[in-house]
Design an enzyme around this catalytic site. Structure first.
Site, PDB file in Angstrom:
ATOM      1  N   ARG A  59       2.693  13.679  16.781  1.00 18.19           N
ATOM      2  CA  ARG A  59       3.128  15.057  17.046  1.00 18.19           C
ATOM      3  C   ARG A  59       1.989  16.049  16.815  1.00 18.19           C
ATOM      4  O   ARG A  59       1.806  17.007  17.578  1.00 18.19           O
ATOM      5  CB  ARG A  59       4.318  15.379  16.151  1.00 18.19           C
ATOM      6  N   HIS A  63       0.491  18.730  19.546  1.00 11.63           N
ATOM      7  CA  HIS A  63       0.456  20.168  19.269  1.00 11.63           C
ATOM      8  C   HIS A  63      -0.971  20.707  19.305  1.00 11.63           C
ATOM      9  O   HIS A  63      -1.188  21.862  19.649  1.00 11.63           O
ATOM     10  CB  HIS A  63       1.106  20.460  17.914  1.00 11.63           C
ATOM     11  N   ASN A  91       4.946  24.710  13.828  1.00  7.77           N
ATOM     12  CA  ASN A  91       4.105  23.745  13.122  1.00  7.77           C
ATOM     13  C   ASN A  91       4.361  23.661  11.616  1.00  7.77           C
ATOM     14  O   ASN A  91       3.706  22.887  10.922  1.00  7.77           O
ATOM     15  CB  ASN A  91       2.622  24.067  13.360  1.00  7.77           C
ATOM     16  N   HIS A 188       9.138  10.943  21.534  1.00 12.02           N
ATOM     17  CA  HIS A 188      10.321  11.205  20.718  1.00 12.02           C
ATOM     18  C   HIS A 188      11.008   9.909  20.286  1.00 12.02           C
ATOM     19  O   HIS A 188      12.059   9.960  19.652  1.00 12.02           O
ATOM     20  CB  HIS A 188      11.308  12.088  21.479  1.00 12.02           C
TER      21      HIS A 188
END
Length: 317
Positions: A59, A63, A91, A188
């Site tokens: 993740r 990001h 975040n 995911h």
């Protein structure tokens, strides 16, 4: 991408460039041949102590790449009046930064001033996937670290409330296709979502419906039990899929059953092409893995204005 807080769409145009030709899988062959083994060792050690580390690193890389390209800007700490990306609302729940810091420290001991933090993060994300039972791939390297990190720019991250049009726009702005969208959403398969990121689906969904009708009824009931309307438990939430520490294709099967937590997951069934890909990946794990690797390499080749090799990943030089 998981557990980001719902945000109103606000487009801030940033220049993204693909530099696959400037990156090379052999970039450190002569200057730091130990880099991959050092990073994989750091990831393995951390994951053995904390099973949430692989999802966190994957993740974190996503990001990073979606804001100013893959330049390690997500790793920088806030300083003075500047609030950095890692302190932006989407975040706040990012963690495991210490894994990158530990790898950087070990690399600096043998190859000082050579390997960028952005490259370490890209390698760590690959290792996180592989360690979780997913595919292994050669990571192109040669990224430079950026010097700018602004919390306000995290508004550009795709939110879990996005519909298919918003998702398509967010990805296309970064040169990513609908296939990339569906393949990368497969990340995911790892991780956990806090209640705040899917509250919109289980309480006051619309003026006429309390619950999103696309949710499986029993699954929705379970989510409402975990996340009541006035939830006060900061750590309450749900795994992103039924095998949330294993990299597999269960995520796509759950989408077809109405058992995924984010609106953005279910949105993949509202476009003919993305719906077809969801079905394809649900039925063929190897097809998903092949597409995921291709899209990960493509995403991790997005660069912004990185221009240095940091000595410490938390701070610019």
């Amino acid at each position: 991408m998981a557990t980001v807080i719902a945000l109103v769409v606000m487009t801030i145009m940033v220049s993204f460039t693909f530099v696959a030709s400037a990156l090379s899988v052999d970039y450190y062959e002569h200057t730091c041949p130990q880099v991959e083994s050092i990073v994989s060792g750091a990831v393995y050690k951390a994951a053995m102590n904390d099973i949430t580390v692989p999802a966190a690193l994957l993740r974190m890389h996503f990001h990073d790449c979606f804001i100013r390209g893959c330049d390690g800007s997500v790793l920088l700490e806030s300083k003075g009046n500047n609030k950095a990306e890692k302190d932006g609302p989407p975040n706040i729940s990012l963690h495991a930064f210490y894994v990158i810091d530990n790898a950087k420290k070990a690399i600096e001991a043998v190859c000082p001033g050579v390997v960028s933090c952005a490259d370490i993060l890209a390698l760590a994300a690959r290792d996180a996937v592989h360690l979780s039972g997913g595919p292994y791939w050669e990571v192109p390297k040669g990224r430079k670290d950026g010097r700018i990190s602004k919390a306000i720019e995290t508004r550009q991250l795709p939110a879990p409330t996005f519909n298919i049009s918003q998702l398509q726009q967010s990805f296309s702005q970064r040169g990513l296709s609908l296939e990339d969208l569906v393949a990368l959403s497969g990340g995911h398969t790892l991780g956990f979502a806090h209640c705040s990121s899917f509250q919109n689906r289980i309480h006051n969904f619309s003026p006429n419906k309390d619950i999103d009708p696309s949710l499986n009824p029993s699954f929705a009931t379970n989510l409402r039990t975990i996340c009541p309307f006035h939830n006060k438990a900061n750590n309450a939430g749900s795994p992103l899929d039924s095998t949330n520490t294993v990299f597999d294709n269960a995520y796509y099967k759950l989408i077809l059953q109405g058992k995924t937590v984010f609106s953005s997951d279910q949105a993949l069934l509202t476009h003919p092409k993305t719906k077809s890909l969801v079905s394809k990946f649900a039925n063929a794990k190897k097809d998903f893995e092949h597409a995921f690797v291709k899209s990960m390499i493509k995403m991790s080749s997005i660069t912004g204005a990185g221009q240095e090799i940091r000595l410490h990943c938390k701070h610019v030089r």
